[in-house]
Design an enzyme around this catalytic site. Structure first.
Site, short mmCIF file in Angstrom:
data_model
loop_
_atom_site.label_atom_id
_atom_site.label_comp_id
_atom_site.label_asym_id
_atom_site.label_seq_id
_atom_site.Cartn_x
_atom_site.Cartn_y
_atom_site.Cartn_z
N VAL A 44 0.74 -1.66 0.06
CA VAL A 44 0.48 -0.28 -0.31
C VAL A 44 0.71 1.07 0.04
O VAL A 44 1.85 1.18 0.70
CB VAL A 44 -0.32 0.16 1.32
CG1 VAL A 44 -1.86 1.22 1.24
CG2 VAL A 44 -1.39 -0.80 1.36
N CYS A 45 0.47 2.49 -0.82
CA CYS A 45 1.12 3.26 -0.92
C CYS A 45 0.81 4.28 0.67
O CYS A 45 -0.58 5.10 0.55
CB CYS A 45 0.89 4.38 -2.35
SG CYS A 45 1.83 5.52 -2.24
N GLN A 46 1.43 4.97 1.14
CA GLN A 46 0.57 5.05 2.84
C GLN A 46 2.03 6.24 3.18
O GLN A 46 2.91 6.12 3.59
CB GLN A 46 0.60 4.24 3.85
CG GLN A 46 -0.79 4.71 4.92
CD GLN A 46 -0.92 3.67 5.36
OE1 GLN A 46 0.00 2.78 5.73
NE2 GLN A 46 -1.72 4.18 6.76
N CYS A 78 -0.27 9.12 -4.63
CA CYS A 78 -0.12 8.18 -4.89
C CYS A 78 -0.09 7.01 -4.88
O CYS A 78 -1.55 6.41 -4.77
CB CYS A 78 -0.60 7.89 -2.91
SG CYS A 78 0.11 6.44 -1.46
#
Length: 114
Positions: A44-46, A78
């Site tokens: 996940v792009c977090q 993101c």
């Protein structure tokens, strides 16, 4: 909480480094999801957990809340799946239809509230 993902339940794993809280945890979705900020391996792009933004005072509940917000509201800044981000931008109706179908096929049933 929002369509199309609210029709199913998604499993994820939160992994903490031995150096936590100096290093951020890593969230990985174990249920496939049709989302521009989640790659096929479930990463996940977090931004909250990016090393450059990580604050050692951040609590796990904040990481989870941020993850839910990220999944509910895809952030065009993101992106881990440029093809899905492009589809969301150029053909949003098609993106949401495919995301709904993918959720129906892959997500688990949502648990009933107590």
């Amino acid at each position: 909480n929002n369509p199309p993902y609210n029709t199913g339940a998604f499993r994820f794993e939160l992994t903490f480094s031995p150096n936590h809280p100096l290093e951020p945890p890593r969230a990985t979705l174990r249920t496939p999801i049709y989302h521009p900020s989640v790659d096929p391996e479930g990463r996940v792009c977090q931004p909250l957990t990016a090393p450059v933004h990580w604050e050692h005072t951040t609590r796990a509940i904040q990481v989870l809340q941020d993850l839910l917000l990220q999944l509910d509201s895809p952030d065009p800044q993101c992106v881990l799946r440029p093809d899905l981000a492009r589809e969301l931008q150029e053909r949003p109706e098609e993106f949401w239809r495919r995301a709904e179908e993918h959720t129906r096929l892959h997500a688990e049933p949502r648990p009933e509230p107590p």
